[in-house]
Every structure is written in C-alpha cells, then in structure tokens.
Design a protein around this motif. Structure first.
Motif, short mmCIF file in Angstrom:
data_model
loop_
_atom_site.label_atom_id
_atom_site.label_comp_id
_atom_site.label_asym_id
_atom_site.label_seq_id
_atom_site.Cartn_x
_atom_site.Cartn_y
_atom_site.Cartn_z
N HIS A 88 0.85 -1.20 0.00
CA HIS A 88 0.00 0.00 0.00
C HIS A 88 0.89 1.25 0.00
O HIS A 88 1.65 1.48 0.93
CB HIS A 88 -0.91 0.00 1.23
CG HIS A 88 -2.15 0.81 1.06
ND1 HIS A 88 -2.13 2.14 0.67
CD2 HIS A 88 -3.47 0.50 1.22
CE1 HIS A 88 -3.36 2.60 0.59
NE2 HIS A 88 -4.20 1.64 0.92
N THR A 89 0.78 2.06 -1.06
CA THR A 89 1.59 3.28 -1.16
C THR A 89 0.75 4.54 -1.00
O THR A 89 1.15 5.63 -1.41
CB THR A 89 2.33 3.33 -2.51
OG1 THR A 89 1.36 3.25 -3.57
CG2 THR A 89 3.30 2.16 -2.65
N ASP A 149 1.90 8.11 0.29
CA ASP A 149 2.58 9.05 -0.60
C ASP A 149 1.55 9.89 -1.35
O ASP A 149 0.65 9.34 -1.98
CB ASP A 149 3.46 8.27 -1.58
CG ASP A 149 4.27 9.18 -2.48
OD1 ASP A 149 3.67 9.78 -3.39
OD2 ASP A 149 5.49 9.28 -2.29
N LYS A 203 1.67 11.65 -4.06
CA LYS A 203 1.66 11.46 -5.51
C LYS A 203 0.91 10.18 -5.87
O LYS A 203 0.16 10.15 -6.86
CB LYS A 203 3.10 11.41 -6.04
CG LYS A 203 3.23 11.62 -7.53
CD LYS A 203 4.69 11.74 -7.95
CE LYS A 203 5.21 13.14 -7.76
NZ LYS A 203 6.56 13.31 -8.38
N CYS A 204 1.09 9.16 -5.08
CA CYS A 204 0.37 7.90 -5.30
C CYS A 204 -1.12 8.06 -5.01
O CYS A 204 -1.98 7.56 -5.75
CB CYS A 204 0.96 6.80 -4.43
SG CYS A 204 2.67 6.37 -4.79
N CYS A 258 -2.96 10.19 -7.91
CA CYS A 258 -2.75 9.92 -9.34
C CYS A 258 -4.04 9.53 -10.07
O CYS A 258 -4.18 9.78 -11.28
CB CYS A 258 -1.67 8.87 -9.55
SG CYS A 258 -2.11 7.22 -8.99
N ASP A 275 1.27 11.28 -13.49
CA ASP A 275 2.11 10.48 -12.59
C ASP A 275 1.70 9.01 -12.56
O ASP A 275 2.35 8.21 -11.88
CB ASP A 275 2.03 11.04 -11.16
CG ASP A 275 2.61 12.43 -11.05
OD1 ASP A 275 3.63 12.70 -11.72
OD2 ASP A 275 2.05 13.26 -10.30
N VAL A 328 3.90 6.12 -10.82
CA VAL A 328 3.38 5.50 -9.60
C VAL A 328 3.24 3.99 -9.78
O VAL A 328 3.57 3.21 -8.87
CB VAL A 328 2.01 6.12 -9.22
CG1 VAL A 328 1.31 5.29 -8.16
CG2 VAL A 328 2.21 7.55 -8.73
N LYS A 383 6.68 2.45 -9.56
CA LYS A 383 7.18 2.53 -8.18
C LYS A 383 6.50 1.50 -7.29
O LYS A 383 7.16 0.82 -6.49
CB LYS A 383 6.95 3.94 -7.64
CG LYS A 383 7.33 4.13 -6.18
CD LYS A 383 7.00 5.53 -5.71
CE LYS A 383 7.31 5.69 -4.22
NZ LYS A 383 6.97 7.05 -3.73
N THR A 384 5.20 1.37 -7.43
CA THR A 384 4.43 0.47 -6.58
C THR A 384 4.78 -0.99 -6.87
O THR A 384 4.93 -1.80 -5.95
CB THR A 384 2.92 0.70 -6.76
OG1 THR A 384 2.62 2.07 -6.50
CG2 THR A 384 2.12 -0.18 -5.82
#
Length: 296
Positions: free
Chosen positions: A158-159, A162, A164-165, A168, A186, A190, A193-194
């Motif tokens: 779970h991000t 953040d 930005k996450c 998005c 993004d 994202v 990254k996730t």
C-alpha cells in the motif's frame, strides 16, 4: 453506449451491473456444478458504483445465498481491488473451514461517462470498458483434484501514504462541476514505483537462491559504493511462467515491461486484453489469464 446523450441514472447503472454479474455467476455455477447455497464467503468489488442495497446484497438476493454468509462489498479501491478481494477471501478461508469463497470483480461505466472537456478526465472515456469476472475458491480437500490452480502467495503493498500515489487517480468535479475520474501524468511513474515495492516483498518468496544471492550482493555493493554499481534486477522468469500485468493502458504496460526486464511475449496477454476489451479495471487480470489459458 446505447443512448446519445448517454443515460447516467441509477437505474441504467444498476441494469449494467446486473447484466455483467448475473451472467458471469450463472456461467460459473454451471461450469463448477456448485450449489449457490454452499457459498460461505462472498466478496464483491466495484470501485465507483456503490448503491444501496450493496452489490453483495444484490447477489445474495438474486441467487438466494444462505443467511449466515460472510458478505463483503469493497468500493473505491480502483484497479487493484480484484487482487485485494482475493487476499481478503484467502484470509477468511484460513478461519472458516470446508467452505467456498466467491469473489466478484467488476466496474461500472454508465455512471462514469465523463461529458466535460477536461483532457485529464476525458482519457477514462477512451480507456475504460465494462467487464466482470467471478472466481471461486475452496479450502475443502475434496476440491483439490478438480481445482484449476492453487493459491500460493498474495503480497499486498500500500503506497497511499505518498501524496503522488494517493492523487494519481481521483474521482472529482471539473471546473464546471462535471464529475469524472482524473488520471494525472504520474500514473505510469506510480505504477512502476508500486510494482517495484511489491516485487521486493514478493521476490524472497518465489526466487531461486541464486537470484537472491545476486540481488543481495548488488544491493550491498550499491550501498557501499554508492552509484558505481547498478542494482541487479532479478530474472523473475526463473520463478514465474506467465505475467498478468494489469491492462491499465499502453504506458503502464510499457513501464512495467521495462522495469521488470520482460520481453514482448511476456506482456502479450496484457496488450491483447487492452486491445480487445479495453481497461476493465479490477477484472482485467482474469481476462489476461483466460487469454493465456486459451493460447496454451
């Protein structure tokens, strides 16, 4: 769309959802020869359409499921909700023995057709399509021989902490008060990254020892020598035969293909699903699995 302008009322949205869920479940019960009243756990997920009574209650009523069923309705959890629902069903099956868990993943298009002129929100009209899938899980030993697959691991990352996450993909009103789903630039970043974070958690569970050692050595080297050593990307194809990457869009698939070091044939199921069915949100991975099964 059958109407111009499109019908976006509650009755039309409910009719769409009923058509998808009812036909999917009728097919599932026919193929598995399971009595609906044997279902002990029900998990339904739909991100943007959550009426009252709930979609899970709608299923209970239609198929006359038993009164002591453990019923859950997940909303607002986006394209990852299908796998989250599987994870929830798995945890419940650890507690409730000798029963079936039914997971239904769908998304509703009717209530989310965007009629404004904000480009970030118009993208969803091009990408998203209605779709649905039903998955039956069992912890009964008698079902072992006839089961298609065995669920080995579920790893959730779970991000949402953040910003930005978190921002998005967001349902909101545009400057003219028209509601829609906004996709920011993004999204691809994202997603990459996730998945990297999720893979770091999954890798120790599935990778062979040789790949674990190479990654460990490179990680230590990168930490000691700073940027002089590039972090080793494990070869996940040594542990994974098929990849079902969410068909969120061409950009998302491209980023994940690059980050995971995959070949075009590894993401063929994702690209084919996106081309043929569009982004069906939480059910897309099951369309991809069906593609892989059909191809052999």
């Amino acid at each position: 769309l059958l109407h111009v302008p499109p019908l976006q009322n509650l009755a039309a949205a409910r009719e769409e959802t009923e058509q998808v869920i009812y036909s999917t479940l009728e097919n599932l019960f026919e193929c598995t020869n399971v009595n609906p009243r044997d279902i002990g756990i029900l998990v339904v997920n739909c991100s943007v359409f959550n009426p009252t009574p709930s979609l899970s209650a709608m299923v209970v009523n239609k198929f006359k499921l038993r009164s002591n069923i453990k019923s859950f309705n997940l909303g607002g959890m986006g394209c990852s909700a299908g796998i989250i629902a599987i994870d929830l069903a798995k945890d419940l099956l650890h507690v409730h023995k000798n029963t079936y868990a039914l997971v239904i993943s769908t998304e509703n298009v009717t209530k989310n057709v965007y009629s404004g002129d904000n480009k970030s929100m118009m993208v969803t009209n091009c990408l998203f399509r209605l779709g649905g899938a039903a998955i039956l899980l069992s912890n009964n030993v008698r079902d072992r021989k006839r089961s298609k697959y065995r669920l080995a691991y579920t790893v959730r990352t779970h991000t949402g902490a953040d910003d930005k996450c978190f921002q998005c993909v967001q349902q909101e009103d545009d400057e003219n008060g028209v509601t829609g789903v906004c996709l920011t630039k993004d999204v691809t970043f994202v997603a990459g990254k996730t998945v990297k974070a999720n893979i770091r958690a999954l890798a120790p569970l599935i990778l062979p020892l040789s790949e674990k050692l190479l990654f460990f050595v490179s990680a230590i080297g990168a930490k000691v020598l700073k940027e002089k050593i590039k972090l080793y990307v494990p070869d996940f194809k040594l542990a994974i035969d098929h990849f079902c990457i969410h068909a969120g869009g061409r950009g998302v698939i491209d980023v994940l293909e690059k980050n995971l070091g995959l070949f075009p044939q590894d993401v063929e199921a994702s690209r084919s699903t996106l081309h043929r069915f569009g982004n069906t949100s939480s059910s897309s991975v099951w369309y991809e699995l069906a593609y892989i099964e059909a191809k052999g």
